[in-house]
Design an enzyme around this catalytic site. Structure first.
Site, PDB file in Angstrom:
ATOM      1  N   HIS A   1      45.821  26.969  38.407  1.00  0.00           N
ATOM      2  CA  HIS A   1      44.670  27.503  37.682  1.00  0.00           C
ATOM      3  C   HIS A   1      43.820  26.345  37.172  1.00  0.00           C
ATOM      4  O   HIS A   1      44.353  25.411  36.569  1.00  0.00           O
ATOM      5  CB  HIS A   1      45.151  28.362  36.502  1.00  0.00           C
ATOM      6  CG  HIS A   1      44.038  29.067  35.784  1.00  0.00           C
ATOM      7  ND1 HIS A   1      43.899  29.058  34.423  1.00  0.00           N
ATOM      8  CD2 HIS A   1      42.998  29.803  36.259  1.00  0.00           C
ATOM      9  CE1 HIS A   1      42.831  29.779  34.077  1.00  0.00           C
ATOM     10  NE2 HIS A   1      42.266  30.230  35.174  1.00  0.00           N
ATOM     11  N   HIS A   2      42.544  26.395  37.446  1.00  0.00           N
ATOM     12  CA  HIS A   2      41.586  25.431  36.915  1.00  0.00           C
ATOM     13  C   HIS A   2      40.458  26.182  36.237  1.00  0.00           C
ATOM     14  O   HIS A   2      39.480  26.564  36.890  1.00  0.00           O
ATOM     15  CB  HIS A   2      40.984  24.578  38.042  1.00  0.00           C
ATOM     16  CG  HIS A   2      41.925  23.549  38.598  1.00  0.00           C
ATOM     17  ND1 HIS A   2      41.828  23.098  39.897  1.00  0.00           N
ATOM     18  CD2 HIS A   2      42.967  22.886  38.048  1.00  0.00           C
ATOM     19  CE1 HIS A   2      42.776  22.181  40.112  1.00  0.00           C
ATOM     20  NE2 HIS A   2      43.481  22.047  39.010  1.00  0.00           N
ATOM     21  N   GLU A   3      40.596  26.425  34.953  1.00  0.00           N
ATOM     22  CA  GLU A   3      39.477  27.010  34.204  1.00  0.00           C
ATOM     23  C   GLU A   3      38.563  25.867  33.786  1.00  0.00           C
ATOM     24  O   GLU A   3      39.028  24.877  33.216  1.00  0.00           O
ATOM     25  CB  GLU A   3      39.999  27.771  32.981  1.00  0.00           C
ATOM     26  CG  GLU A   3      38.918  28.310  32.064  1.00  0.00           C
ATOM     27  CD  GLU A   3      37.941  29.256  32.774  1.00  0.00           C
ATOM     28  OE1 GLU A   3      38.377  30.304  33.247  1.00  0.00           O
ATOM     29  OE2 GLU A   3      36.738  28.905  32.870  1.00  0.00           O
TER      30      GLU A   3
ATOM     31  N   GLU B   1      34.369  34.033  38.117  1.00  0.00           N
ATOM     32  CA  GLU B   1      32.994  33.735  37.691  1.00  0.00           C
ATOM     33  C   GLU B   1      32.330  32.886  38.782  1.00  0.00           C
ATOM     34  O   GLU B   1      31.781  31.815  38.509  1.00  0.00           O
ATOM     35  CB  GLU B   1      32.946  33.010  36.333  1.00  0.00           C
ATOM     36  CG  GLU B   1      33.559  33.791  35.197  1.00  0.00           C
ATOM     37  CD  GLU B   1      35.079  33.759  35.231  1.00  0.00           C
ATOM     38  OE1 GLU B   1      35.645  32.701  35.497  1.00  0.00           O
ATOM     39  OE2 GLU B   1      35.704  34.812  35.019  1.00  0.00           O
TER      40      GLU B   1
ATOM     41  N   GLU C   1      36.251  36.585  42.255  1.00  0.00           N
ATOM     42  CA  GLU C   1      36.015  37.721  41.372  1.00  0.00           C
ATOM     43  C   GLU C   1      34.586  38.185  41.645  1.00  0.00           C
ATOM     44  O   GLU C   1      34.309  38.719  42.704  1.00  0.00           O
ATOM     45  CB  GLU C   1      36.247  37.266  39.925  1.00  0.00           C
ATOM     46  CG  GLU C   1      36.379  38.400  38.938  1.00  0.00           C
ATOM     47  CD  GLU C   1      36.483  37.880  37.508  1.00  0.00           C
ATOM     48  OE1 GLU C   1      37.198  38.493  36.727  1.00  0.00           O
ATOM     49  OE2 GLU C   1      35.824  36.872  37.170  1.00  0.00           O
TER      50      GLU C   1
ATOM     51  N   GLU D   1      40.644  42.964  34.031  1.00  0.00           N
ATOM     52  CA  GLU D   1      40.659  42.430  32.665  1.00  0.00           C
ATOM     53  C   GLU D   1      39.831  43.291  31.708  1.00  0.00           C
ATOM     54  O   GLU D   1      40.129  43.363  30.518  1.00  0.00           O
ATOM     55  CB  GLU D   1      40.166  40.983  32.656  1.00  0.00           C
ATOM     56  CG  GLU D   1      38.745  40.831  33.177  1.00  0.00           C
ATOM     57  CD  GLU D   1      38.304  39.379  33.358  1.00  0.00           C
ATOM     58  OE1 GLU D   1      39.148  38.476  33.285  1.00  0.00           O
ATOM     59  OE2 GLU D   1      37.095  39.159  33.574  1.00  0.00           O
TER      60      GLU D   1
HETATM   61  C1  NOJ Z   1      38.286  34.861  33.357  1.00  0.00           C
HETATM   62  C2  NOJ Z   1      39.111  35.234  34.534  1.00  0.00           C
HETATM   63  O1  NOJ Z   1      38.497  36.279  35.256  1.00  0.00           O
HETATM   64  C3  NOJ Z   1      40.474  35.624  34.031  1.00  0.00           C
HETATM   65  O2  NOJ Z   1      41.258  36.109  35.092  1.00  0.00           O
HETATM   66  C4  NOJ Z   1      41.100  34.430  33.375  1.00  0.00           C
HETATM   67  O3  NOJ Z   1      42.353  34.790  32.847  1.00  0.00           O
HETATM   68  C5  NOJ Z   1      40.232  33.896  32.242  1.00  0.00           C
HETATM   69  N1  NOJ Z   1      38.896  33.722  32.701  1.00  0.00           N
HETATM   70  C6  NOJ Z   1      40.720  32.565  31.687  1.00  0.00           C
HETATM   71  O4  NOJ Z   1      40.543  31.573  32.658  1.00  0.00           O
HETATM   72 CA    CA Z   2      36.138  37.288  34.781  1.00  0.00          CA
END
Ligand code: NOJ
Ligand code: CA
Length: 686
Positions: free
Chosen positions: A389-391, A470, A488, A494
């Protein structure tokens, strides 16, 4: 080829024009119409000039689909390209190829079209030239502009593209707002076409006579995405997404724009199938051997954060601890999931990560209570992969700076797939210029279109796949870069945890024939607890949670609920464990946008089929026709359907699970309660 001769005749051209290469300068004429028709001759694209302005139209069976619509560009420092233009000679080509998707909704694809290329030249001033290339398939049209290398148009700065779409015939539309703060995560509007504002694509129109038309784009590379902006009545034009630069797009000629697509079908199921022109307009795989790109089913340290039971940031509620990760790995191994997504393991989430625009993220540094060495070794021993995961919080500049290190880190641990994230308001994509000043861009502007490909290529080098949240919209680039597996780009599950309002039951019936025309979506289905944050009720039945695995396609498919919730719903969990994430072929059995959708898909390389159906807030009874099965063969059907007294107004958990024998001639009545659905697994046998 007599057919091409006919096309040329219809365009009023001497046949010799077909053979002649496009010359520059071209001998342009303002009194011609060039026309190219689909292989089955039903859909035709014509280009002409009206008052010396380039104008195209699209017909099907001789009837207008796109009424005459103008083409042009606003070019910075060089005026409009539109007036005083004429057309050069047309050249034609035809292609009919078969190709195979490494993974997908359908293994075998056919790319069959007729192509026409026409130079559009100015009669005055700089005599600039832009070529139009149209490809007409049996299910729609794609056209793009080629900017040839020329003295007057080298450093091309596009302030706006002026491609119009004049929808012929009274129509209604399903669309989401574009250009507003929440990128693509809106509920669908259903309005008359003449009440659309500025919409993202795909946007779907349904005419009074039932014809379905979707407008989208293909191969969005190094260019701004377009929004569809209504001008007046049912007349729309491209409005390019924003840029921090004075112009929305800057390119050096020669280059081609993305394809503008018009997908045409008689009904909603047909539209889903017709949308394969998006993939067909993209270039073939550029990555070579992609056997390392594997469809995956995964669970994740995820829903607990959306419920606010755990946190992404460090502290007493920290979700991504070594102990939690090992528990999730155990669960995945026990139930046959390929991977575990771990969010919040890396430094940078503390404080206000969204408000800080992700300036503190470190993509290769774990929190002290998360031991990546240990977790990765444990996962490996159990035969489970870690999904990375790379936020970025929209800080794609910072991510780009750390990209190689971030990808190397995951590669070291054998991570096959990374979920990226760009949580930031539209216009909140952050990067820096050469002098270190902060620059702000858009999620679907030219800068971010380049960024996404940079990430996809850096990942590909390490045999890692990308699933972007996003994101920029999907335009079929998975054909060219098959490690760009999912994204997405719409309201996902969510929103059932915390969305205000949550997704209503019609949401998936909208998605199926709008967003899903673009490509896979990481919707993250399977909330069998039907419970969101603070115990709120998810407006869905239990059976419908299963249906979504078939209706909403993604090659990375999540079982999104908490492990302890699956333990409480073993009946439902059986389907989630069985359903594949990769398909041999797909058939849309029935559907109407915003009302219901029924999909059947055959397992890739297998004989088993899966059927999923969802309805909106109306209960419905359908008759399922199993004619998609091979003739003369019996199948054991296991059915999960809404039980008596079920539906969102009743007992959402009421579910009947039963078995039947079916064949290709079986017609089976099936009832979906309000907000409900059904799922079926079919295996050869009785
Ligand atoms: C939005 C993403 O759609 C979601 O799946 C994720 O858990 C959160 N951002 C945090 O990165
Ligand atoms: Ca989202």
């Amino acid at each position: 080829m007599p057919r091409l001769r006919d096309i040329a005749r219809a365009g009023g051209l001497p046949f010799a024009a077909l053979a002649s290469a496009v010359a520059n300068p071209v001998a342009a004429r303002d009194d011609v119409t060039h026309k190219v028709c689909s292989p089955d001759e039903r859909i035709c694209f014509s280009l002409t000039t009206v008052d010396e302005i380039p104008t195209y139209s699209v017909t099907r069976d001789g009837q207008p689909v796109i009424a005459p619509s103008r083409l042009g560009f606003m070019l910075r420092g060089d005026g409009k390209f539109e007036h005083s233009t004429a057309l050069g000679d047309a050249t034609f080509a035809e292609a009919d190829r078969k190709w195979e998707q490494p993974w997908g909704e359908n293994r075998l694809m056919r790319e069959h079209y007729r192509e026409m290329r026409v130079p559009i030249v100015e009669l005055i001033g700089g005599k600039r030239r832009i070529d139009l290339i149209a490809r007409v398939f049996d299910t729609g049209v794609g056209f793009r502009f080629a900017f040839p290398d020329q003295e007057r148009l080298k450093d091309v700065r596009i302030d706006e593209e002026l491609t119009e779409f004049n929808i012929a015939g009274e129509a209604e539309a399903w669309w989401i707002t574009a250009g507003e703060w929440n990128r693509y995560e809106y509920l669908y509007n259903h309005t008359p076409a003449n009440q659309v504002g500025t919409a993202h694509t795909p946007i779907t129109f349904r005419r009074k006579d039932g014809l379905h038309i979707a407008i989208h784009e293909a191969a969005l590379v190094d260019y701004a995405a377009f929004w569809l902006q209504r001008i007046d009545g049912q007349r729309f034009r491209t409005r390019l997404s924003n840029s921090s630069e004075p112009s929305k797009v800057r390119r050096t000629a020669p280059f081609d724009t993305p394809w503008r697509t018009i997908i045409i079908a008689d009904d909603a199921p047909g539209l889903y199938a017709a949308a394969d022109i998006t993939l067909n307009l993209n270039e073939p795989n550029k990555l070579g051997d992609v056997s390392w790109v594997r469809p995956l089913k995964y669970i994740g340290i995820w829903w607990a954060m959306h419920l606010d039971q755990w946190s992404w940031n460090s502290g007493p509620k920290h979700g991504a601890t070594t102990a939690h990760a090992m528990q999730y790995i155990d669960f995945a191994a026990k139930h046959g999931f390929d991977a575990v997504l771990i969010e919040g393991w890396n430094v940078g989430w503390d404080g206000n990560w969204i408000g800080d625009h992700g300036r503190n993220f470190q993509f290769a540094k774990a929190y002290p209570d998360f031991d990546m060495d240990k977790v990765a070794a444990y996962a490996k021993a159990k035969g489970v992969a870690i999904m990375g995961h790379h936020e970025t919080a929209g800080n794609s500049g910072l991510y780009a700076e750390q990209l190689d290190a971030a990808m190397d880190y995951y590669a070291r641990y054998g991570v096959p797939s990374v979920k990226t994230g760009y949580v930031a308001d539209a216009g909140g994509v952050l990067h820096k210029d050469a002098a270190g000043n902060e620059i702000w861009d858009w999620h679907d502007g030219q800068w971010q279109s380049r960024h996404h490909l940079e990430v996809v290529l850096a990942a590909a080098k390490r045999h890692i796949s990308i699933n972007a949240h996003e994101p920029i919209k999907d335009t079929g680039l998975r054909r060219t870069y098959p490690n760009w597996v999912s994204r997405e780009g719409a309201r996902g599950m969510e929103y059932q945890a915390w969305g205000d309002p949550p997704n209503p039951p019609e949401h998936e019936t909208n998605l199926a024939f709008t967003r899903m025309l673009a490509g896979p979506m990481d919707f993250t289905p399977g909330i069998v607890s039907l419970t969101g944050k603070g115990g709120r009720a998810v407006p869905s039945t239990l059976a419908r949670q299963l249906a979504n695995y078939v209706v909403i396609y993604s090659p990375v498919q999540m079982a999104a609920d908490l492990p302890e919730n699956y333990a409480k719903h073993l009946d439902a969990f059986e389907f989630i464990k069985r359903v594949p994430a990769d398909w041999e072929r797909t058939r849309v059995l029935a559907g109407a946008i915003g009302d219901y959708a029924v999909f059947a898909r055959q397992r890739r390389g297998g004989q088993d089929w899966y059927v999923g159906g969802v309805t909106d807030e109306q209960a419905r009874e359908l008759t399922l026709d199993f004619g998609f099965l091979p003739a003369g063969k019996s199948y054991r059907a296991k059915i999960w359907r809404d039980g008596p007294g079920g539906g969102i107004g009743g007992d959402r958990f009421a579910m009947t699970v039963e078995e039947k024998t079916v064949t290709a001639t079986t017609k089976l009545p099936i009832r979906m309660e309000a907000g409900g659905g059904f799922a079926i697994a079919l295996t050869p046998g009785r």
